[in-house]
Design an enzyme around this catalytic site. Structure first.
Site, PDB file in Angstrom:
ATOM      1  N   HIS A 102       0.835  -1.199   0.000  1.00 20.54           N
ATOM      2  CA  HIS A 102       0.000   0.000   0.000  1.00 20.54           C
ATOM      3  C   HIS A 102       0.869   1.247   0.000  1.00 20.54           C
ATOM      4  O   HIS A 102       2.033   1.210   0.399  1.00 20.54           O
ATOM      5  CB  HIS A 102      -0.921   0.024   1.224  1.00 20.54           C
ATOM      6  CG  HIS A 102      -0.189   0.003   2.527  1.00 20.54           C
ATOM      7  ND1 HIS A 102       0.257  -1.165   3.099  1.00 20.54           N
ATOM      8  CD2 HIS A 102       0.190   0.993   3.363  1.00 20.54           C
ATOM      9  CE1 HIS A 102       0.872  -0.898   4.244  1.00 20.54           C
ATOM     10  NE2 HIS A 102       0.849   0.416   4.424  1.00 20.54           N
ATOM     11  N   CYS A 157       7.122  11.305  14.878  1.00 18.96           N
ATOM     12  CA  CYS A 157       8.446  11.679  14.407  1.00 18.96           C
ATOM     13  C   CYS A 157       8.382  13.096  13.854  1.00 18.96           C
ATOM     14  O   CYS A 157       7.292  13.604  13.585  1.00 18.96           O
ATOM     15  CB  CYS A 157       8.966  10.698  13.358  1.00 18.96           C
ATOM     16  SG  CYS A 157       7.940  10.590  11.877  1.00 18.96           S
TER      17      CYS A 157
END
Length: 677
Positions: A65, A201
């Site tokens: 994906h 992050c």
């Protein structure tokens, strides 16, 4: 999932033997329906995602994906393999392949598709029905949910007889007088240990979602229920409050401040960087279970002092400072990308005098390319104008949560006014956060607490930060900023080469981590007031960031026997990742062999940074990759610098791995493993 898949997107006899061939076969079906506009570009995006982490699941399932600019609408294609395809799952090849495509920027669509499909794949009746389906229409209907899986397999369970209804013959016999008494129901299984986790992050979705997948996978292996909230660059959806309340422990795997951290107050907590969530999820789960057994708590229940919530109890000031700064950088990066690329395109179209063009609000000719170039330049300039306020505002947000936003933005705007630039924004953000935290510690009468967040804190903190920036720290920082700008503009000879070496080392040390982002932020700060030196710095940073993935791709091509089969597959994708300035493409190699890969990458990065500075290459765009080559000054020498660094890193990796192979040759088991690899 009603319009995601049709019969034309189903292949019940998928003959591909590799995951790349399987993705291509299914993607061609998407392209035939107009849902993918550029087949090769889309497949490159699929390969880039696959390189970050294998997409195979237990039970014979593969879910390649990606999000891609070449996708027109969220789409799902399904293939059933006749021989099985290796997608990296621990239990072997996959026979049910689901290719998921979502448009670029469609994070919500992408994650919704994945979550919905994952729920279906937990149902054995669903996967069994797909394995026994004989018509593409039937398989598409199953996946859309138009046809229940139980009906498709003929395995609908009989309904329980209503109360008072006659029992079946066997049941009547069992209930007759003299029959043995019914056996007591078995004791219910114990409730599994429940963990809630947050991953985040600074810039990309890669680390955030890689950590989430690792934790969930490790939780399944350990028999632990892990629910993850991903706080990526596209925002986040909060965990259900009931999930948090019922959780037995908490894991924070993050490189920026966890948002709304007070929700997890009173829970046993493990607080680490995002890479730990990727590389050692099982250890983190074991650690939080051990804390729960001891009754430890790491998240304080109070919310008045966010600095105290900046990490675990053992976090020092340096750790919290890094997280605050990374929070600001993570919010600044989209403005850098938008503004910087628009400005770079403007220069490419209209030449380097386009910055002298009049305002497009007063003069714009639809048929002139220079007018369009001026429009791009002026829009990019507006976006760039937000850099310092955004940086300052969200550093303060990382420290003091929402109350820090107003004084942070005000301080950042003042930094621009007094020409304190990027450094002024850093200081303004830290000052704003500290002032708000100090105000929050003041004992306030209950009658005033209701107006504190909307009146008192914004008013006093903005006034104090404005005073400090205008009259105390603004001018000295502006002088320092000017000195830094003058130094960059005058860089030449050995000084420039030494700076290139340092920046190259920083870009390649942690492959997208904090040091990498510091080097990137330093280069971007120079673009706010571009000159010859700052453009050289940007070129050196971008070039060095391309080296690690390109070098690993080269090494796996030249000496493939030194790498595992999975690493060789990752090496193919690393060509694309490196050419696109995605340094994270080298992470799988560094995680598997850090002592050989990371020093080698740093050496190559240092060579590239030094050569780029020595050659005098320049770059006006805040991004790397081959697609910005037309915007580079001295492009051939720039590519030569990248090639040299790539060769150095690849040669060192091959040398170090060869030495390891010779050392282990005396151990038969390891020798066999190396030959097999």
């Amino acid at each position: 999932m009603s319009e995601l898949i049709t019969a034309e997107l189903v292949d019940l006899g998928l003959s591909a033997e590799t995951k790349e061939a399987a993705a291509r076969s299914l993607a061609e079906r998407m392209a035939a329906l107009g849902r993918v506009t550029d087949l090769e570009g889309f497949l490159a995006d699929v390969a880039a995602r696959e390189a970050q982490m294998p997409t195979g699941l237990d039970g014979g399932i593969g879910i390649p994906h990606c999000r891609s600019a070449h996708v027109t609408e969220p789409t799902l294609a399904f293939g059933r393999s006749t021989s099985g395809i290796d997608f990296g799952a621990p239990d072997g090849p996959a026979d049910l392949i689901f290719l998921i495509a979502a448009p670029a920027g469609g994070d919500a669509d992408h994650l919704t598709i994945l979550a919905s499909l994952a729920r279906h794949l937990m149902d054995e009746a669903f996967t069994g029905a797909l394995r026994s389906a004989t018509e593409p229409e039937r398989a598409a209907a199953l996946i859309r949910g138009d046809e229940p899986a139980a009906e498709a397999t003929g395995s609908v369970k009989p309904a329980a007889a209503p109360a008072g209804a006659p029992a079946a013959d066997g049941e009547a016999e069992a209930a007759s007088p003299g029959a043995p008494a019914p056996q007591p129901c078995p004791a219910p299984e114990p409730t599994p240990f429940r963990i809630v986790a947050v991953t985040s992050c600074p810039t990309g979705i890669a680390h955030t979602y890689m950590a989430a997948e690792s934790l969930e996978k490790a939780g399944q292996a350990a028999g632990v229920v892990v629910s993850v909230e991903t706080q990526g660059s596209a925002g986040f959806k909060r965990l259900d409050p009931q999930l948090v309340a019922d959780a037995d422990g908490v894991i924070f795997a993050h490189d920026v401040e966890v948002r709304d951290k007070e929700r997890f107050a009173g829970k046993p907590t493990v607080d680490v960087g995002v890479k730990a969530g990727i590389n050692r999820p099982a250890e983190l789960i074991a650690e939080v279970r051990e804390k729960a057994e001891r009754g430890g708590e790491s998240v304080p229940a109070r919310t008045a002092a966010p600095m105290d919530r900046g990490g675990d109890e053992g976090d020092g000031f340096g750790t919290r400072l890094r997280k605050w700064l990374m929070t600001g950088v993570s919010y600044m990066v989209p403005f850098v990308a938008a503004g910087g690329l628009l400005i770079a395109l403007a220069f490419a179209i209209g030449g380097y005098t386009i910055d002298k063009a009049p305002s497009v609000a007063e003069h714009f000719v639809w048929t002139e390319s220079t007018s369009w170039a001026a429009l791009l330049f002026q829009v990019g300039g507006v976006a760039f104008g937000f850099l310092v306020p955004i940086l300052a505002g969200f550093i303060a947000y990382g420290m003091a949560d929402r109350p820090g936003l107003v004084p942070g933005f005000v301080g950042g705007a003042v930094a621009l006014t007094v020409n304190a630039g990027f450094l002024g924004g850093l200081i303004a953000g830290l000052l704003a956060g500290a002032v708000v935290m100090a105000i929050q510690r003041v004992d306030i009468p209950p009658v005033l607490r209701g107006i504190m967040p909307v009146v008192v804190i914004p008013l006093f903190s903005s006034a104090i930060v404005g005073f400090l920036m205008f009259l105390v720290v603004g001018k000295p920082v502006a002088a320092l900023q000017k000195a830094l700008t003058d130094w960059l503009s005058g860089l030449s000879g050995a000084n420039a080469i030494i700076l290139g070496v340092i920046l190259g080392l920083m870009m390649c040390f942690d492959l997208g981590g904090p040091l990498n982002k510091v080097a990137y932020a330093f280069a971007v700060g120079g673009l706010a007031h571009p000159n010859e030196g700052s453009l050289k710095v940007m070129a050196a940073v971008m070039a060095a960031g391309m080296v690690p993935p390109l070098a690993m791709a080269l090494a796996t091509t030249v000496r493939g026997r030194l790498f595992t089969r999975t690493e060789r597959e990752n090496g193919k994708a690393a060509w694309v990742l490196g050419a696109s300035f995605i340094t994270e493409g080298a992470i799988p190699f560094a995680a598997a062999d850090p002592l050989r890969v990371i020093p080698s990458a740093m050496a190559g990065g240092a060579v590239t940074g030094a050569l780029s500075m020595a050659f005098g290459c320049s770059l006006r765009a805040p991004h790397g990759g081959i697609f910005v080559v037309p915007l580079i000054g001295r492009p051939l020498l720039y590519l030569l610098a990248i090639a040299a660094g790539t060769a150095v890193t690849a040669a060192l990796v091959i040398l170090l791995k060869s030495l390891r192979e010779k050392t282990s040759a005396a151990r038969p088991d390891e020798s066999k493993a190396n030959v097999a690899a």
